[in-house]
Each structure stands twice: as C-alpha cells, then as structure tokens.
Design an enzyme around this catalytic site. Structure first.
Site, PDB file in Angstrom:
ATOM      1  N   LYS A   1       0.949  -1.212  -0.026  1.00 29.39           N
ATOM      2  CA  LYS A   1      -0.065  -0.038   0.014  1.00 29.39           C
ATOM      3  C   LYS A   1       0.894   1.284   0.108  1.00 29.39           C
ATOM      4  O   LYS A   1       1.964   1.287   0.986  1.00 29.39           O
ATOM      5  CB  LYS A   1      -0.901   0.094   1.308  1.00 29.39           C
TER       6      LYS A   1
HETATM    7  C1  R5P Z   1      -1.551   4.219   7.809  1.00 28.11           C
HETATM    8  O1  R5P Z   1      -0.398   3.946   8.157  1.00 28.11           O
HETATM    9  C2  R5P Z   1      -2.768   3.572   8.077  1.00 28.11           C
HETATM   10  O2  R5P Z   1      -2.805   2.430   7.407  1.00 28.11           O
HETATM   11  C3  R5P Z   1      -3.938   4.375   7.733  1.00 28.11           C
HETATM   12  O3  R5P Z   1      -4.967   4.246   8.390  1.00 28.11           O
HETATM   13  C4  R5P Z   1      -4.338   4.419   6.355  1.00 28.11           C
HETATM   14  O4  R5P Z   1      -3.186   4.762   5.332  1.00 28.11           O
HETATM   15  C5  R5P Z   1      -5.597   5.258   6.073  1.00 28.11           C
HETATM   16  O5  R5P Z   1      -6.182   5.722   4.914  1.00 28.11           O
HETATM   17  P1  R5P Z   1      -6.368   6.893   4.651  1.00 28.11           P
HETATM   18  O6  R5P Z   1      -4.889   7.472   4.422  1.00 28.11           O
HETATM   19  O7  R5P Z   1      -6.852   6.601   3.389  1.00 28.11           O
HETATM   20  O8  R5P Z   1      -7.085   7.624   5.619  1.00 28.11           O
END
Ligand code: R5P
Length: 261
Positions: free
Chosen positions: A173
């Site tokens: 990711k």
């Molecule tokens: C990051 O370290 C975590 O996994 C976050 O919760 C994740 O990246 C969250 O997604 P977003 O940036 O779309 O809120």
C-alpha cells in the site's frame, strides 16, 4: 504460494474484476478517536456490503465488529507511537502471529519507514513478522509510510514499494503520485493506494481513477470514505471506479444521486 496463503490472499479481491476495495479504519492505533470513527462499529456497519476487506487493529476488531460479520480482515500488526511523538511511525510489532490466527486474519499489515533514521528497525521488524506469517500462510500487506521531509514522488515511492516487495510483502500500500505507472511497474506484487487526508469527493474519486488507470489493483482508503458527507454513497462510487472502471464524472454523479436519496 501454498493453498492456505492463496486462499487467504484471494479472499481480499473481487473474483469478477480481480481488483479490490479495502476499507482502512485502523487510524485509532496512532490517532486515537479519529473524526468519523468515534463509534467505529456504527461507522463501518453500513459500508460492509460494499467493501472487499476491512483493515483495522486487534482492539477495534474485538470491540466493534461482530464475529458473525462476513468480511475478510487485514489486521494491523505494527504500531507503538502516536501522532504526539516526534518519531511518528517508528513502529514495532504489536500483535503476535498466534493472535492474528486466533482472530482469523486473512492478511496482516505493517508500516515501514524507508528513508527515516530508524529505517533499519522498521524493516527488520517487518521481515521478522513476514518470516512468521509465511510459516502459517498469512499474506503481509506492507504500508509504505511517508514521514516528514520525504517526498511522495515516484522516485521515493518506487524505492519504498520495491523494498517492501523484495523483503517479502505479498501486496503493498502506498500513496498515489505523478508517474504512478513507474511505482506499479517496478513492484513485483500488487499495489493499492491509500487515500490520505480528506479531500473533496470528486478529487478523491479522481485519485482512485488515476491509480486504477496506472495499474493499481485497488484502493485501501479510509478518511476519504468515512469522513465523506455520505460514506455509503462514496464507497459505492469508489467501488464502481475500481470494479467497473467507470469514468470519474459518472462516479461523481452516482455519488450525488445516492447522497440525494
Ligand atoms: C497508515 O499508516 C494507516 O494504515 C492508515 O490508516 C491508512 O493509510 C489510512 O488510509 P487513509 O490515508 O485513506 O485515511
């Protein structure tokens, strides 16, 4: 890949499109009661029919998600620092493999920090967890975190994602950036994008669209869904982009129509 690993991994994807909409609600492990997730159970429940897997912590899973829920789980197994700490994301292992198995995780997730002073700590902890996870056939989703002072550009993100994959991650990711094809094409395992901070619904849909066009296998979005004016409408619009490949204008119209109902 043996049968168990293949089975867990394939559960993360929509069998028809081969792509995935992962819903990240793991923010509490370093951000506390994030806006939109104060009652995580209530926020997640109406979205479950539209997501392919749920990414969250052990505590959130136990406290907010009923065990009857029919949803693959990506369990966050790294943490140890908060947004108040200067060394945000100097993370270590927070969950044993035994507990990940007990919680029936389909995959686990760990944040690595390539380029930070403590890069070696996070990378070695990450590989230790992969060694254990592989023994039990559990795929690792690497989260390539980006710290202050590091650029979210194709040069840095391709370095971080390639390192994650070479160290053994089954999926990575990362953040979307210009020339994202370079990030995807130099990473030997599937890539999903994080959404990042809340932006307008149309911009978030554009982000998802661009990532898919560039070769991402899906999205792992959090705030741009659960902080949306209408999370249920937003997840459906994101889903249509990822699984049905519809253009952004159409997806945005779909969001507005669903929201108006
Ligand atoms: C990051 O370290 C975590 O996994 C976050 O919760 C994740 O990246 C969250 O997604 P977003 O940036 O779309 O809120």
């Amino acid at each position: 890949m043996d049968w168990g690993m293949k089975n867990r991994f394939s559960r993360l994807f929509n069998q028809k499109s081969g792509k995935t909409v992962l819903f990240a609600v793991d923010h509490g492990y370093f951000m506390g009661p994030t806006t939109g997730l104060e009652d995580l159970g209530a926020a997640v429940k109406p979205l479950l029919p539209y997501v392919d897997a749920l990414m969250l912590t052990r505590g959130a899973l136990r406290s907010y998600i009923p065990p009857q829920a029919d949803i693959p789980i990506i369990l966050r197994v790294s943490g140890g620092t908060s947004i108040l700490n200067k060394e945000l994301l100097r993370e270590g292992v927070t969950v044993s493999m035994e507990d990940a198995i007990r919680l029936n995780a389909s995959a686990i997730a760990f944040s690595i920090m390539v380029g930070a002073d403590f890069e070696r700590d996070t990378l070695l902890a990450f590989t230790r967890v992969i060694n254990e996870a592989e023994r039990y056939g559990i795929p690792m989703l690497a989260v390539t975190a980006v710290g202050k002072g590091l650029n979210r550009d194709a040069r840095y993100l391709s370095l971080a994602t390639r390192i994650a994959a070479e160290l053994g991650a089954r999926m990575v990711k990362t953040y979307y950036c210009e020339d994202f094809e370079r990030v995807v094409n130099t990473c030997p395992v599937p890539v999903v994008i994080a959404g990042g901070k809340k932006i307008s619904e149309k911009d978030a849909l554009q982000l998802a669209y661009n990532a898919i066009q560039a070769g991402a296998v899906g999205v792992d979005m959090g705030r741009n869904i659960f902080q949306s004016e209408d999370p249920v409408a937003m997840i459906q619009a994101v889903r249509a982009i990822v699984h049905e490949n519809i253009p952004v204008d159409e997806a945005y119209e779909m969001f507005l129509n669903l929201k108006a109902r």
